[in-house]
Design an enzyme around this catalytic site. Structure first.
Site, PDB file in Angstrom:
ATOM      1  N   CYS A   1       0.804  -1.194  -0.130  1.00 12.93           N
ATOM      2  CA  CYS A   1      -0.218   0.009   0.085  1.00 12.93           C
ATOM      3  C   CYS A   1       0.857   1.245   0.151  1.00 12.93           C
ATOM      4  CB  CYS A   1      -1.060   0.010   1.164  1.00 12.93           C
ATOM      5  SG  CYS A   1      -1.856   1.501   1.342  1.00 12.93           S
TER       6      CYS A   1
ATOM      7  N   CYS B   1      -1.012   3.539  -6.801  1.00 12.89           N
ATOM      8  CA  CYS B   1      -1.984   2.767  -5.586  1.00 12.89           C
ATOM      9  C   CYS B   1      -2.436   1.519  -6.323  1.00 12.89           C
ATOM     10  CB  CYS B   1      -3.232   3.872  -5.326  1.00 12.89           C
ATOM     11  SG  CYS B   1      -4.604   2.843  -4.439  1.00 12.89           S
TER      12      CYS B   1
HETATM   13  N1  DGL Z   1      -3.838   0.381  -1.898  1.00 15.55           N
HETATM   14  C1  DGL Z   1      -3.666   1.605  -1.160  1.00 15.55           C
HETATM   15  C2  DGL Z   1      -2.603   2.476  -1.845  1.00 15.55           C
HETATM   16  O1  DGL Z   1      -1.795   1.774  -2.393  1.00 15.55           O
HETATM   17  C3  DGL Z   1      -5.143   2.449  -1.322  1.00 15.55           C
HETATM   18  C4  DGL Z   1      -5.169   3.347  -0.374  1.00 15.55           C
HETATM   19  C5  DGL Z   1      -6.560   3.824   0.193  1.00 15.55           C
HETATM   20  O2  DGL Z   1      -6.922   2.916   0.811  1.00 15.55           O
HETATM   21  O3  DGL Z   1      -6.832   4.660   0.062  1.00 15.55           O
HETATM   22  O4  DGL Z   1      -2.620   3.626  -1.609  1.00 15.55           O
END
Ligand code: DGL
Length: 271
Positions: free
Chosen positions: A72, A180
Site C-alpha cells: 500500500c 495505488c
Molecule cells: N492500496 C492503497 C494504496 O496503495 C489504497 C489506499 C486507500 O485505501 O485509500 O495507496
C-alpha cells in the site's frame, strides 16, 4: 527459513502485489491482511492511517512473520519509517513508480494517479524533487471505494476515470503512474481512455526488492518448500472472496482482464 511473509493493505488492492509475489517467490508462504473495514486510508488524517496500519501489523506479527511487505503506497508513506525503526524483521514498502516513468518522458507530461494522502505526504515531495520534472499529481478520489465495492470494471468507474483525467487529456501524456495498488485493476479501462500511453506501476519492482532482502538476510524458504497464500480481512468473508476474484483476474490463464472487463461492462449495459 520457513515462516510466512506478511503483507498488508488498506483493502483488496494489495492482492495485485501478492499476484507478483506468488510468481516470483513460489516457495514462500504469504499471509495477506486487508483492512477493508477501515478502507480507504487515502482520505484519512495521518494519525488514523498510522493507527490502522499498526493494528494490521500487530495481527501479522502475532502469527510469526519473518518479513513485512506493505502493499500500500498510502500506508508506506504514512508509517513505513516508524515500522523500520521499531521492528526486528525487514519491512519493504512501496512508492509511486515515478522514477521508471520519468525515463519514458519525451516532451509530454507524466501523470501520477494516487491517493490524496500519498500525494501530500513528505515521501512523495522527495520523489517529486528527484524525478518530478513534468510530473502532474492527480488525486484518485473515489476510485478505491468503487474497487472495494467490486466495481473495478463498471460504468461508474469508467465515468469516474474519465472525469478525473479529463482536465489532463489535452496535453501529450508520456506515461501514467498507477500510484495505488488498487489501481492495477483499472488497467483495461485506462488503456481505453489513454490509448498507447504506458501504465507504470511499482508492483514487480517491490517484489524484486522483497526477494533481494530475503536473499541477503538468509530468510528465503528452503528449496522445495510448498508456497501459497492465506487471505484475511478485517471486513469479513465477502472481502476475502473479492480478493480471490481479483487475484484470479490477473492470471493470464483465465480470460484476459481486458475481456473480463469488457464482458462486465456489456452485462451492465444490457441490464
Ligand atoms: N492500496 C492503497 C494504496 O496503495 C489504497 C489506499 C486507500 O485505501 O485509500 O495507496
Amino acid at each position: 527459513m520457513n515462516q510466512p511473509i506478511g503483507m498488508i493493505d488498506s483493502g483488496v488492492g494489495g492482492v495485485s502485489v501478492l499476484f507478483e509475489a506468488l510468481r516470483l517467490l513460489p516457495e514462500e508462504r504469504f499471509l495477506f491482511y486487508g483492512d477493508n473495514a477501515n478502507a480507504p486510508y487515502g482520505d484519512q488524517p495521518l494519525e488514523r492511517i498510522q493507527a490502522n496500519t499498526a493494528r494490521c501489523v500487530e495481527k501479522l506479527l502475532s502469527q510469526g512473520i519473518k518479513a513485512l511487505l506493505i502493499a500500500c503506497n498510502t500506508a508506506t508513506s504514512a508509517y513505513a519509517a516508524q515500522l523500520r525503526a521499531t521492528l526486528a524483521i525487514p519491512v519493504i514498502g512501496m512508492e509511486p513508480a515515478l522514477k521508471p516513468a520519468s525515463s519514458l518522458r519525451h516532451g509530454g507530461q507524466v501523470l501520477v494517479l494516487a491517493t490524496d494522502a500519498t500525494l501530500h505526504l513528505e515521501k512523495f515531495h522527495r520523489l517529486m524533487q528527484l524525478y518530478g520534472q513534468d510530473a502532474v499529481p492527480v488525486v484518485g478520489k473515489g476510485i478505491v471505494e468503487l474497487v472495494e465495492a467490486g466495481k473495478a470494471c463498471s460504468k461508474e468507474m469508467e465515468a469516474l476515470l474519465a472525469r478525473l483525467l479529463e482536465p489532463y487529456l489535452r496535453r501529450q501524456t508520456d506515461a501514467l503512474v498507477l500510484g495505488c495498488t488498487h489501481y492495477i485493476f483499472l488497467k483495461p479501462l485506462l488503456e481505453r481512455l489513454l490509448p498507447g500511453v504506458p501504465l507504470v506501476d511499482g508492483n514487480l519492482g517491490t517484489v524484486r526488492q522483497l526477494r533481494r532482502v530475503l536473499c541477503q538476510q538468509g530468510l528465503l524458504a528452503p528449496e522445495g518448500s510448498k508456497g501459497g497464500y492465506t487471505l484475511m480481512s478485517s471486513g469479513g468473508p465477502e472481502y476475502t472472496c473479492l480478493m480471490e476474484r481479483l487475484l484470479r483476474s490477473l492470471d493470464p490463464a483465465t480470460p484476459s482482464a481486458d475481456e473480463a472487463c469488457a464482458d462486465a461492462l456489456r452485462q451492465e449495459r444490457t441490464k
